[in-house]
Design an enzyme around this catalytic site. Sequence first.
Site, short mmCIF file in Angstrom:
data_model
loop_
_atom_site.label_atom_id
_atom_site.label_comp_id
_atom_site.label_asym_id
_atom_site.label_seq_id
_atom_site.Cartn_x
_atom_site.Cartn_y
_atom_site.Cartn_z
N SER A 138 -74.97 -9.59 -24.14
CA SER A 138 -73.65 -10.00 -23.17
C SER A 138 -72.43 -9.98 -23.74
CB SER A 138 -73.97 -11.67 -22.61
OG SER A 138 -73.36 -11.68 -21.49
N HIS A 166 -70.33 -19.03 -32.18
CA HIS A 166 -69.46 -19.99 -33.34
C HIS A 166 -68.12 -19.98 -32.86
CE1 HIS A 166 -73.04 -19.76 -36.13
NE2 HIS A 166 -73.30 -18.82 -35.44
N ASP A 198 -71.34 -11.63 -33.71
CA ASP A 198 -71.84 -10.47 -34.12
C ASP A 198 -71.47 -9.45 -33.01
OD1 ASP A 198 -72.22 -11.33 -36.54
OD2 ASP A 198 -74.38 -10.49 -36.68
#
Length: 284
Positions: free
Chosen positions: A251, A148, A92
């Site tokens: 980050s 992921h 995300d």
Amino acid sequence: MKIKLYFIVNLQRLLPKHLLSKLTAIVAESQRVWLKNFLIRGFIKIYKINMSEVENPDINCYSSFNEFFTRRLSAGAREYDENDLSISSPVDGSISQIGQIHKNEILQAKGRNYTVEDLVGCEDIAQTFHMGKFATIYLSPSNYHRVHAPCDCKLIKTCYFSGDIYSVNIETCQTIPNLFTRNERLVCYFRSPNFGDFCLIFVGALLVRGIETVWKESAHMEQRLPQYNSFEEENLLFKKGEELGCFKYGSTVILLFVPKFQWLKNLTSGADLRVGERLALRSE
């Protein structure tokens, strides 16, 4: 505006960034119930965290603020593109920059580039991507912070570099040259049956205490020398959407691919992304 930017960036240069990150980590890892619950409630309110998509919405079940910060999402909270010939977003976040690598240079911000060699720290790996594609995705503190697999892949090797820990927000990207090659980072080199070799790079930032992976390789700032690890013999295979690791604070993730596809046309700087969302489709 330029004066404000100059002040913000130069303040970061003066701050004892590693010390601040260590102190932040002590607080974030504290298991004092009143403190961690106070931090979690404040964080939910300030960043408007959608608790309906969190796997465990009961804040009392988290042993520390960091455990909440790296929270997992509930089943079905994200839809994953199941096409084997597509690349999906690993996180995300929002797109900082996306496009083509030109003559070994990657765009950081308008007027600022950096080289693939400086980013991955290995000339042999870098040559693979000299005319490839890249995507830089920024994770704000409010984002889900697990990373992921963007496609089916096998982990080949990793390279960890300590470096600095500047913020990676838009203002700092526009001002600090070679930001992503100066910051702490973990370069993960994968091989995909459908997209060939690619890199996924975890980039640390201000107040990030560590980068953790599911293959139990933890990157911490105390490791001052580059750390190289080969995993080719360990057969570490990941299906698209499987978890690779997580950040302890906001980050950036950078993707490097060889030129076998085009990024979707609607993906431009500033566009929001969700884990599993399609980024590119390779024609058969």
